[in-house]
Design a protein around this motif. Structure first.
Motif, PDB file in Angstrom:
ATOM      1  N   ASP A  93      22.986  41.812  33.390  1.00  0.00           N
ATOM      2  CA  ASP A  93      24.938  41.588  33.480  1.00  0.00           C
ATOM      3  C   ASP A  93      25.692  42.956  34.223  1.00  0.00           C
ATOM      4  N   HIS A  94      24.410  43.587  34.963  1.00  0.00           N
ATOM      5  CA  HIS A  94      24.569  44.974  35.522  1.00  0.00           C
ATOM      6  C   HIS A  94      24.574  44.863  36.891  1.00  0.00           C
ATOM      7  N   SER A  95      24.588  45.564  37.690  1.00  0.00           N
ATOM      8  CA  SER A  95      24.550  45.163  39.932  1.00  0.00           C
ATOM      9  C   SER A  95      25.212  46.890  39.790  1.00  0.00           C
ATOM     10  N   MET A  96      24.138  46.978  41.165  1.00  0.00           N
ATOM     11  CA  MET A  96      24.863  48.418  41.703  1.00  0.00           C
ATOM     12  C   MET A  96      25.078  47.177  43.491  1.00  0.00           C
ATOM     13  N   LEU A  97      26.325  47.624  43.866  1.00  0.00           N
ATOM     14  CA  LEU A  97      27.524  47.489  45.230  1.00  0.00           C
ATOM     15  C   LEU A  97      27.206  48.965  45.566  1.00  0.00           C
ATOM     16  N   PHE A  98      26.700  48.454  47.418  1.00  0.00           N
ATOM     17  CA  PHE A  98      26.605  48.846  47.862  1.00  0.00           C
ATOM     18  C   PHE A  98      27.639  48.982  49.069  1.00  0.00           C
ATOM     19  N   VAL A  99      29.080  50.658  49.558  1.00  0.00           N
ATOM     20  CA  VAL A  99      30.111  49.553  50.076  1.00  0.00           C
ATOM     21  C   VAL A  99      29.807  50.615  51.068  1.00  0.00           C
ATOM     22  N   PHE A 100      29.812  49.908  52.353  1.00  0.00           N
ATOM     23  CA  PHE A 100      29.563  50.832  53.821  1.00  0.00           C
ATOM     24  C   PHE A 100      31.658  51.154  54.577  1.00  0.00           C
ATOM     25  N   PRO A 101      31.169  51.966  55.627  1.00  0.00           N
ATOM     26  CA  PRO A 101      32.531  52.580  55.566  1.00  0.00           C
ATOM     27  C   PRO A 101      32.801  51.531  57.343  1.00  0.00           C
ATOM     28  N   ASP A 102      32.111  50.236  57.422  1.00  0.00           N
ATOM     29  CA  ASP A 102      32.096  49.640  58.337  1.00  0.00           C
ATOM     30  C   ASP A 102      31.975  48.310  58.126  1.00  0.00           C
ATOM     31  N   LEU A 103      31.458  47.132  59.282  1.00  0.00           N
ATOM     32  CA  LEU A 103      30.685  45.979  58.904  1.00  0.00           C
ATOM     33  C   LEU A 103      29.566  46.341  60.742  1.00  0.00           C
ATOM     34  N   GLN A 104      28.711  45.954  59.768  1.00  0.00           N
ATOM     35  CA  GLN A 104      27.525  45.602  61.091  1.00  0.00           C
ATOM     36  C   GLN A 104      26.227  45.263  60.094  1.00  0.00           C
ATOM     37  N   PRO A 105      25.375  44.487  60.334  1.00  0.00           N
ATOM     38  CA  PRO A 105      24.562  44.346  60.565  1.00  0.00           C
ATOM     39  C   PRO A 105      23.067  45.140  59.423  1.00  0.00           C
ATOM     40  N   ARG A 106      22.889  44.884  58.576  1.00  0.00           N
ATOM     41  CA  ARG A 106      22.440  45.402  57.332  1.00  0.00           C
ATOM     42  C   ARG A 106      21.408  45.095  57.193  1.00  0.00           C
ATOM     43  N   TRP A 107      20.144  45.772  56.903  1.00  0.00           N
ATOM     44  CA  TRP A 107      18.686  46.066  55.505  1.00  0.00           C
ATOM     45  C   TRP A 107      18.645  46.930  55.006  1.00  0.00           C
ATOM     46  N   PHE A 108      17.869  46.062  53.779  1.00  0.00           N
ATOM     47  CA  PHE A 108      17.708  47.040  52.478  1.00  0.00           C
ATOM     48  C   PHE A 108      15.589  47.016  52.900  1.00  0.00           C
ATOM     49  N   TRP A 109      15.338  47.864  51.803  1.00  0.00           N
ATOM     50  CA  TRP A 109      13.943  47.651  51.435  1.00  0.00           C
ATOM     51  C   TRP A 109      13.923  48.170  50.597  1.00  0.00           C
ATOM     52  N   MET A 110      12.283  48.141  50.324  1.00  0.00           N
ATOM     53  CA  MET A 110      12.756  48.086  48.392  1.00  0.00           C
ATOM     54  C   MET A 110      11.886  49.877  48.017  1.00  0.00           C
ATOM     55  N   LYS A 111      11.421  50.526  49.017  1.00  0.00           N
ATOM     56  CA  LYS A 111      10.765  51.760  48.709  1.00  0.00           C
ATOM     57  C   LYS A 111      10.589  51.970  47.269  1.00  0.00           C
ATOM     58  N   ASN A 112      10.270  52.786  46.010  1.00  0.00           N
ATOM     59  CA  ASN A 112      10.563  53.057  45.562  1.00  0.00           C
ATOM     60  C   ASN A 112      10.936  52.824  44.339  1.00  0.00           C
ATOM     61  N   THR A 113      11.705  50.830  44.613  1.00  0.00           N
ATOM     62  CA  THR A 113      11.831  50.556  43.722  1.00  0.00           C
ATOM     63  C   THR A 113      11.147  49.859  42.958  1.00  0.00           C
ATOM     64  N   LEU A 114      11.504  49.433  41.600  1.00  0.00           N
ATOM     65  CA  LEU A 114       9.878  49.589  40.893  1.00  0.00           C
ATOM     66  C   LEU A 114      10.469  47.695  40.346  1.00  0.00           C
ATOM     67  N   ILE A 115      11.418  46.951  40.776  1.00  0.00           N
ATOM     68  CA  ILE A 115      12.407  45.994  39.877  1.00  0.00           C
ATOM     69  C   ILE A 115      12.113  44.996  40.856  1.00  0.00           C
ATOM     70  N   PRO A 116      12.536  43.813  40.671  1.00  0.00           N
ATOM     71  CA  PRO A 116      12.360  43.093  41.819  1.00  0.00           C
ATOM     72  C   PRO A 116      13.618  42.506  41.591  1.00  0.00           C
ATOM     73  N   LEU A 117      14.688  42.162  42.789  1.00  0.00           N
ATOM     74  CA  LEU A 117      16.167  42.458  43.180  1.00  0.00           C
ATOM     75  C   LEU A 117      16.707  40.920  43.906  1.00  0.00           C
ATOM     76  N   ASP A 118      18.137  40.508  43.776  1.00  0.00           N
ATOM     77  CA  ASP A 118      18.400  39.716  44.827  1.00  0.00           C
ATOM     78  C   ASP A 118      19.812  40.376  45.393  1.00  0.00           C
ATOM     79  N   ILE A 119      19.596  40.448  46.384  1.00  0.00           N
ATOM     80  CA  ILE A 119      19.847  41.054  47.400  1.00  0.00           C
ATOM     81  C   ILE A 119      21.409  40.559  48.106  1.00  0.00           C
ATOM     82  N   LEU A 120      23.015  40.409  48.190  1.00  0.00           N
ATOM     83  CA  LEU A 120      23.631  39.903  48.762  1.00  0.00           C
ATOM     84  C   LEU A 120      24.403  39.802  49.283  1.00  0.00           C
ATOM     85  N   TYR A 121      24.703  39.973  50.441  1.00  0.00           N
ATOM     86  CA  TYR A 121      25.250  41.252  51.661  1.00  0.00           C
ATOM     87  C   TYR A 121      26.368  40.286  51.962  1.00  0.00           C
ATOM     88  N   PHE A 122      28.043  40.671  52.128  1.00  0.00           N
ATOM     89  CA  PHE A 122      29.106  40.295  51.901  1.00  0.00           C
ATOM     90  C   PHE A 122      29.661  41.001  53.040  1.00  0.00           C
TER      91      PHE A 122
END
Length: 150
Positions: free
Chosen positions: A59-88
């Motif tokens: 029941d927990h999440s992390m919300l990344f908030v950016f100052p602008d609207l742009q194409p985004r991409w994430f990577w999983m370096k040093n991230t130890l758990i599998p995730l769903d990444i949702l873009y808004f």
């Protein structure tokens, strides 16, 4: 005197009944499901994200908030758990998803792009988006003060 005290008590109770409860824990709601969240609103917190964590509660999440609207991409370096990444988008409607993204075990780590420009990115435990039936166009509701975005 008793009438005055009674009137004051009734007014005070009416004011409490109409008061909105204050939420002290930031949260997001998506497709009818509420998740406590952490905000990543500056370069340092967005860069660190969920790195080095060994678990993320269902029941927990992390919300990344950016100052602008742009194409985004994430990577999983040093991230130890599998995730769903949702873009808004700027309107907080879901524009793209990368589901069941595995941890990166060795360089180079692949990147996971959005299909459209995004301003908000929500990370959830892998499998959550499918489990709750998230679909493109779903709106993200944010509770709590995002504060200054840098």
């Amino acid at each position: 005197m008793k009438r005055l005290l009674l009137a004051f008590t009734l007014l005070a109770m009416a004011g409490l009944a109409n008061a909105r409860p204050q939420t002290s824990v930031p949260a997001v709601t998506l497709h009818g499901h509420r998740f406590t969240t952490e905000f990543a609103t500056d370069d340092a917190s967005r860069e660190h994200g969920l790195m080095m964590r060994t678990e993320l509660a269902a029941d927990h999440s992390m919300l990344f908030v950016f100052p602008d609207l742009q194409p985004r991409w994430f990577w999983m370096k040093n991230t130890l758990i599998p995730l769903d990444i949702l873009y808004f988008g700027a309107d907080r409607k879901l524009v793209s998803m990368q589901l069941d993204v595995p941890p990166c075990k060795a360089d180079p780590c692949p990147s996971y792009p959005s299909d459209a420009p995004a301003r908000y990115v929500l990370e959830l435990p892998a499998g959550t988006a499918r489990r709750i039936g998230v679909q493109a166009g779903d709106e993200l509701t944010v509770e709590g003060d995002i504060g200054a975005v840098r």
